[in-house]
Write a protein that holds these residues in place. Sequence first.
Motif, PDB file in Angstrom:
ATOM      1  N   TYR A 108       0.790  -1.236   0.000  1.00 54.53           N
ATOM      2  CA  TYR A 108       0.000   0.000   0.000  1.00 54.53           C
ATOM      3  C   TYR A 108       0.824   1.290   0.000  1.00 54.53           C
ATOM      4  N   ALA A 109       1.978   1.263  -0.656  1.00 56.38           N
ATOM      5  CA  ALA A 109       2.710   2.519  -0.875  1.00 56.38           C
ATOM      6  C   ALA A 109       1.806   3.440  -1.682  1.00 56.38           C
ATOM      7  N   ASN A 110       1.882   4.728  -1.417  1.00 51.47           N
ATOM      8  CA  ASN A 110       1.061   5.675  -2.159  1.00 51.47           C
ATOM      9  C   ASN A 110       1.644   5.992  -3.524  1.00 51.47           C
ATOM     10  N   CYS A 111       2.957   5.884  -3.653  1.00 52.61           N
ATOM     11  CA  CYS A 111       3.601   5.954  -4.962  1.00 52.61           C
ATOM     12  C   CYS A 111       5.038   5.473  -4.831  1.00 52.61           C
ATOM     13  N   TYR A 112       5.626   5.167  -5.976  1.00 51.73           N
ATOM     14  CA  TYR A 112       6.988   4.634  -6.026  1.00 51.73           C
ATOM     15  C   TYR A 112       7.759   5.451  -7.053  1.00 51.73           C
ATOM     16  N   ILE A 113       8.835   6.078  -6.612  1.00 51.01           N
ATOM     17  CA  ILE A 113       9.634   6.934  -7.489  1.00 51.01           C
ATOM     18  C   ILE A 113      11.085   6.478  -7.426  1.00 51.01           C
ATOM     19  N   THR A 114      11.651   6.228  -8.597  1.00 51.86           N
ATOM     20  CA  THR A 114      13.072   5.900  -8.671  1.00 51.86           C
ATOM     21  C   THR A 114      13.849   7.213  -8.714  1.00 51.86           C
ATOM     22  N   LYS A 115      14.820   7.326  -7.819  1.00 48.76           N
ATOM     23  CA  LYS A 115      15.613   8.559  -7.728  1.00 48.76           C
ATOM     24  C   LYS A 115      16.389   8.783  -9.018  1.00 48.76           C
ATOM     25  N   PRO A 116      16.268   9.971  -9.580  1.00 46.27           N
ATOM     26  CA  PRO A 116      17.113  10.309 -10.731  1.00 46.27           C
ATOM     27  C   PRO A 116      18.584  10.373 -10.314  1.00 46.27           C
ATOM     28  N   VAL A 117      19.471  10.057 -11.241  1.00 45.66           N
ATOM     29  CA  VAL A 117      20.907  10.032 -10.957  1.00 45.66           C
ATOM     30  C   VAL A 117      21.505  11.438 -10.893  1.00 45.66           C
ATOM     31  N   GLU A 118      21.110  12.300 -11.808  1.00 44.20           N
ATOM     32  CA  GLU A 118      21.666  13.659 -11.859  1.00 44.20           C
ATOM     33  C   GLU A 118      21.112  14.503 -10.708  1.00 44.20           C
ATOM     34  N   PRO A 119      21.972  15.244 -10.001  1.00 43.46           N
ATOM     35  CA  PRO A 119      21.517  16.033  -8.856  1.00 43.46           C
ATOM     36  C   PRO A 119      20.354  16.987  -9.158  1.00 43.46           C
ATOM     37  N   GLN A 120      20.405  17.722 -10.265  1.00 41.50           N
ATOM     38  CA  GLN A 120      19.320  18.653 -10.571  1.00 41.50           C
ATOM     39  C   GLN A 120      18.027  17.906 -10.869  1.00 41.50           C
ATOM     40  N   ASP A 121      18.120  16.769 -11.535  1.00 35.64           N
ATOM     41  CA  ASP A 121      16.930  15.953 -11.803  1.00 35.64           C
ATOM     42  C   ASP A 121      16.338  15.428 -10.492  1.00 35.64           C
ATOM     43  N   PHE A 122      17.217  15.075  -9.546  1.00 31.48           N
ATOM     44  CA  PHE A 122      16.766  14.619  -8.233  1.00 31.48           C
ATOM     45  C   PHE A 122      16.016  15.741  -7.520  1.00 31.48           C
ATOM     46  N   ILE A 123      16.607  16.932  -7.507  1.00 28.41           N
ATOM     47  CA  ILE A 123      15.968  18.093  -6.873  1.00 28.41           C
ATOM     48  C   ILE A 123      14.619  18.384  -7.530  1.00 28.41           C
ATOM     49  N   ASP A 124      14.561  18.315  -8.849  1.00 26.74           N
ATOM     50  CA  ASP A 124      13.306  18.547  -9.571  1.00 26.74           C
ATOM     51  C   ASP A 124      12.248  17.508  -9.188  1.00 26.74           C
ATOM     52  N   ALA A 125      12.668  16.240  -9.054  1.00 26.88           N
ATOM     53  CA  ALA A 125      11.729  15.175  -8.687  1.00 26.88           C
ATOM     54  C   ALA A 125      11.157  15.407  -7.292  1.00 26.88           C
ATOM     55  N   VAL A 126      12.016  15.766  -6.346  1.00 20.85           N
ATOM     56  CA  VAL A 126      11.547  16.031  -4.981  1.00 20.85           C
ATOM     57  C   VAL A 126      10.628  17.248  -4.973  1.00 20.85           C
ATOM     58  N   SER A 127      10.941  18.249  -5.762  1.00 23.28           N
ATOM     59  CA  SER A 127      10.065  19.422  -5.854  1.00 23.28           C
ATOM     60  C   SER A 127       8.686  19.042  -6.382  1.00 23.28           C
ATOM     61  N   GLU A 128       8.652  18.132  -7.356  1.00 23.96           N
ATOM     62  CA  GLU A 128       7.365  17.656  -7.887  1.00 23.96           C
ATOM     63  C   GLU A 128       6.590  16.859  -6.841  1.00 23.96           C
ATOM     64  N   ILE A 129       7.307  16.040  -6.073  1.00 21.51           N
ATOM     65  CA  ILE A 129       6.661  15.296  -4.979  1.00 21.51           C
ATOM     66  C   ILE A 129       6.025  16.287  -4.010  1.00 21.51           C
TER      67      ILE A 129
END
Length: 141
Positions: A108-129
Motif C-alpha cells: 500500500y505505498a502511495n507511490c513509487y519513485i526511482t531517484k534520478p541520478v543527476e543532482p538537478q533531476d533529483f531536486i526537480d523530482a523532490v520538488s514535484e513530490i
Amino acid sequence: MDSIIILLVEDNEGDVLLTTQALGNCKVANTLKVVTDGEEALDFVYKNGSFANEATPDLILLDVNLPKKNGHEVLHKIKNDEMYKHIPVVMLTTSSSVVDVKKAYSNYANCYITKPVEPQDFIDAVSEIENFWINIVKLPK
C-alpha cells in the motif's frame, strides 16, 4: 495549505542534502525530520525513545534499501496499523526492480519513485513530490 511534517527516511547523506535543498526551495514552510534507518523510522512514527515528543508525520519519504529494517518492512508495519495507515508513504529509492515496485504497492505505498541520478533531476523530482503532496492533495489530519 498549512505547514506539514515530512519524515525523510534516508541513509545516504548526499540524498538527504539534495532533498533538504529541494524542500527548502518551496513556498510552504514545512518541517523536515530525518532518520537514517528503518528502526529509527518506526521509532519516530510510534514515538519510541528519543522520539517520544515528535508529532506524527503528515508525509513519509521512504527509501527501500535501509539498515536495520528495510523500507518494505517499515511500509508494511505502518500500512497495517489502523492508527498510522492514513499517512501517505512515497517510496523514493534508487531501486527500479520490478520486485521492489510490486512489493511496495502490495504493501500500500502511495507511490513509487526511482531517484534520478543527476543532482538537478533529483531536486526537480523532490520538488514535484512536494508540489503534489503539499499543494494539490488534501492530506488527513
